[in-house]
Design a protein around this motif. Structure first.
Motif, PDB file in Angstrom:
ATOM      1  N   UNK A  50      47.149  42.175  32.145  1.00  0.00           N
ATOM      2  CA  UNK A  50      45.864  42.732  31.744  1.00  0.00           C
ATOM      3  C   UNK A  50      45.418  43.873  32.649  1.00  0.00           C
ATOM      4  N   UNK A  51      45.673  43.761  33.952  1.00  0.00           N
ATOM      5  CA  UNK A  51      45.119  44.689  34.926  1.00  0.00           C
ATOM      6  C   UNK A  51      45.948  45.940  35.128  1.00  0.00           C
TER       7      UNK A  51
ATOM      8  N   UNK B 178      49.623  50.173  41.351  1.00  0.00           N
ATOM      9  CA  UNK B 178      48.753  50.333  40.179  1.00  0.00           C
ATOM     10  C   UNK B 178      48.286  49.028  39.553  1.00  0.00           C
ATOM     11  N   UNK B 179      48.030  48.006  40.378  1.00  0.00           N
ATOM     12  CA  UNK B 179      47.347  46.828  39.837  1.00  0.00           C
ATOM     13  C   UNK B 179      45.855  47.103  39.872  1.00  0.00           C
ATOM     14  N   UNK B 180      45.224  47.063  38.702  1.00  0.00           N
ATOM     15  CA  UNK B 180      43.818  47.441  38.583  1.00  0.00           C
ATOM     16  C   UNK B 180      43.089  46.469  37.670  1.00  0.00           C
ATOM     17  N   UNK B 181      42.755  45.278  38.174  1.00  0.00           N
ATOM     18  CA  UNK B 181      42.084  44.288  37.323  1.00  0.00           C
ATOM     19  C   UNK B 181      40.684  44.732  36.954  1.00  0.00           C
ATOM     20  N   UNK B 182      40.287  44.419  35.732  1.00  0.00           N
ATOM     21  CA  UNK B 182      38.928  44.742  35.317  1.00  0.00           C
ATOM     22  C   UNK B 182      37.905  43.876  36.032  1.00  0.00           C
ATOM     23  N   UNK B 183      38.248  42.592  36.220  1.00  0.00           N
ATOM     24  CA  UNK B 183      37.388  41.647  36.932  1.00  0.00           C
ATOM     25  C   UNK B 183      38.310  40.712  37.721  1.00  0.00           C
ATOM     26  N   UNK B 184      38.337  40.818  39.044  1.00  0.00           N
ATOM     27  CA  UNK B 184      39.317  40.089  39.849  1.00  0.00           C
ATOM     28  C   UNK B 184      39.200  38.572  39.789  1.00  0.00           C
TER      29      UNK B 184
ATOM     30  N   UNK C  13      38.790  36.245  37.394  1.00  0.00           N
ATOM     31  CA  UNK C  13      38.876  35.658  36.063  1.00  0.00           C
ATOM     32  C   UNK C  13      40.195  34.916  35.903  1.00  0.00           C
ATOM     33  N   UNK C  14      40.263  34.127  34.832  1.00  0.00           N
ATOM     34  CA  UNK C  14      41.509  33.414  34.548  1.00  0.00           C
ATOM     35  C   UNK C  14      42.640  34.389  34.266  1.00  0.00           C
ATOM     36  N   UNK C  15      42.318  35.507  33.590  1.00  0.00           N
ATOM     37  CA  UNK C  15      43.346  36.505  33.303  1.00  0.00           C
ATOM     38  C   UNK C  15      43.871  37.120  34.597  1.00  0.00           C
ATOM     39  N   UNK C  16      42.975  37.363  35.559  1.00  0.00           N
ATOM     40  CA  UNK C  16      43.414  37.911  36.846  1.00  0.00           C
ATOM     41  C   UNK C  16      44.348  36.942  37.558  1.00  0.00           C
TER      42      UNK C  16
ATOM     43  N   UNK D  65      46.365  34.844  36.058  1.00  0.00           N
ATOM     44  CA  UNK D  65      47.642  34.962  35.362  1.00  0.00           C
ATOM     45  C   UNK D  65      48.380  36.229  35.792  1.00  0.00           C
ATOM     46  N   UNK D  66      47.639  37.327  35.925  1.00  0.00           N
ATOM     47  CA  UNK D  66      48.240  38.574  36.396  1.00  0.00           C
ATOM     48  C   UNK D  66      48.878  38.383  37.766  1.00  0.00           C
ATOM     49  N   UNK D  67      48.140  37.738  38.667  1.00  0.00           N
ATOM     50  CA  UNK D  67      48.631  37.557  40.030  1.00  0.00           C
ATOM     51  C   UNK D  67      49.932  36.774  40.040  1.00  0.00           C
ATOM     52  N   UNK D  68      50.040  35.754  39.203  1.00  0.00           N
ATOM     53  CA  UNK D  68      51.270  34.968  39.146  1.00  0.00           C
ATOM     54  C   UNK D  68      52.451  35.843  38.722  1.00  0.00           C
ATOM     55  N   UNK D  69      52.230  36.712  37.737  1.00  0.00           N
ATOM     56  CA  UNK D  69      53.283  37.621  37.283  1.00  0.00           C
ATOM     57  C   UNK D  69      53.675  38.599  38.387  1.00  0.00           C
TER      58      UNK D  69
END
Length: 248
Positions: A187-188, A222-228, A230-233, A235-239
C-alpha cells in the motif's frame, strides 16, 4: 514526510547494533543552477551517507528515502567492487538527465547519473521490472544498449541471474525501489504503477542473485505509508522485512 514516516516505521524492526541513522535536512534546498530540484539538500545527504559508508565493513544495505539515496551507495560499493553489476528493481528506470526530466527530481536521474559519471558502465546494468518510461529514458536505454527485463520475465529468477552473468560481473549491487511491486501487494508506495512484481518473485530473484554473486551493497527505497499506524502498514512492514532479509 511520508518517506520519513516510512523509514521511522521500519527502523524499529532493524537490528539496533547494525544500523546507523543518517540525518536528512528539513529544509527543501535549491537547485543552484543545476536543473536538479533541491540539489543542495540532495548533495548534503549524499555527502553524509558517503561518510557513514566509508566505515562500513563489508556489504551494506541503505534503507529509506527516495531513490537518490542510491547515489552514495553505488559510488562506495563500485569503488570497492569495480567489476560489479547493478540490478535496478524499479517501476521507473531513473534514466533522466536534467535536460530530459519532466520534474527535475534527482530520484528520476540516479541511475543515469551513475552511468554518466563513470561509476558503472551501462553494459553492466540490468533494469528489472521497469514499466513507466519517459521518452528521454527510452532513448538513452536504446542508445546505450542497456538491458531491461519485464515483470513477466522476472517470474523465473534464472533469467535475471543469467542476464547479470552475461555482463561478466563478479559481484552485484541491488537497488530496490518498492514501486517495482504491484500496488495490490504494497500500500505504501510513493509513485505506484500497476502490473508490478509479486513480493515472492522479488524475494526469489534477490535470493537467486545472492546465491550466484557476492553482494557489493544494496538500497531499499521509497516506502511511503499513508498512515503508519494501520493494519495495512503492518502488512507492508512484513513484506518489506522479507525483502530486507533477502538482501542481508
Amino acid at each position: 514526510m511520508r518517506l520519513a514516516d516510512g523509514v521511522a516505521a521500519l527502523r524499529t524492526d532493524l537490528p539496533a547494533s547494525a544500523t546507523t541513522e543518517v540525518a536528512v535536512p528539513l529544509e527543501a534546498g535549491d537547485d543552484q543552477g543545476t536543473g536538479i530540484a533541491r540539489y543542495s539538500s540532495v548533495r548534503l545527504v549524499r555527502e553524509r551517507l558517503t561518510a557513514e559508508l566509508a566505515d562500513a565493513d563489508g556489504p551494506f544495505v541503505v534503507v529509506g528515502g527516495d531513490c537518490s539515496v542510491s547515489t552514495a551507495g553505488l559510488e562506495t560499493a563500485l569503488q570497492r567492487h569495480p567489476g560489479a553489476a547493478v540490478v535496478w528493481f524499479d517501476a521507473h528506470p531513473d534514466l533522466n538527465s536534467p535536460a530530459t526530466s519532466p520534474s527535475g527530481a534527482f530520484a528520476a536521474m540516479v541511475l543515469r547519473a551513475a552511468i554518466d559519471d563513470g561509476a558503472v558502465d551501462a553494459g553492466r546494468v540490468v533494469l528489472a521490472g521497469a514499466r513507466s518510461w519517459d521518452d528521454g529514458e527510452r532513448a538513452f536505454a536504446d542508445e546505450s544498449g542497456l538491458r531491461s527485463l519485464a515483470v513477466d520475465e522476472l517470474d523465473d529468477p534464472a533469467a535475471l541471474v543469467e542476464a547479470v552473468a552475461a555482463t561478466g560481473a563478479d559481484a552485484v549491487y541491488v537497488h530496490v525501489d518498492l514501486d517495482v511491486l504491484d500496488p495490490a501487494d504494497l500500500d505504501g508506495l510513493l509513485d505506484p504503477e500497476p502490473f508490478g512484481m509479486r513480493p515472492a518473485a522479488l524475494v526469489g530473484a534477490i535470493r537467486a542473485l545472492r546465491t550466484r554473486f557476492p553482494l557489493a551493497g544494496a538500497t531499499l527505497a521509497a516506502y511511503a505509508p499513508g498512515a503508519p499506524d494501520t493494519e495495512q502498514a503492518a502488512d507492508d512492514a512484513a513484506t518489506i522485512l522479507r525483502v530486507i532479509s533477502a538482501l542481508r
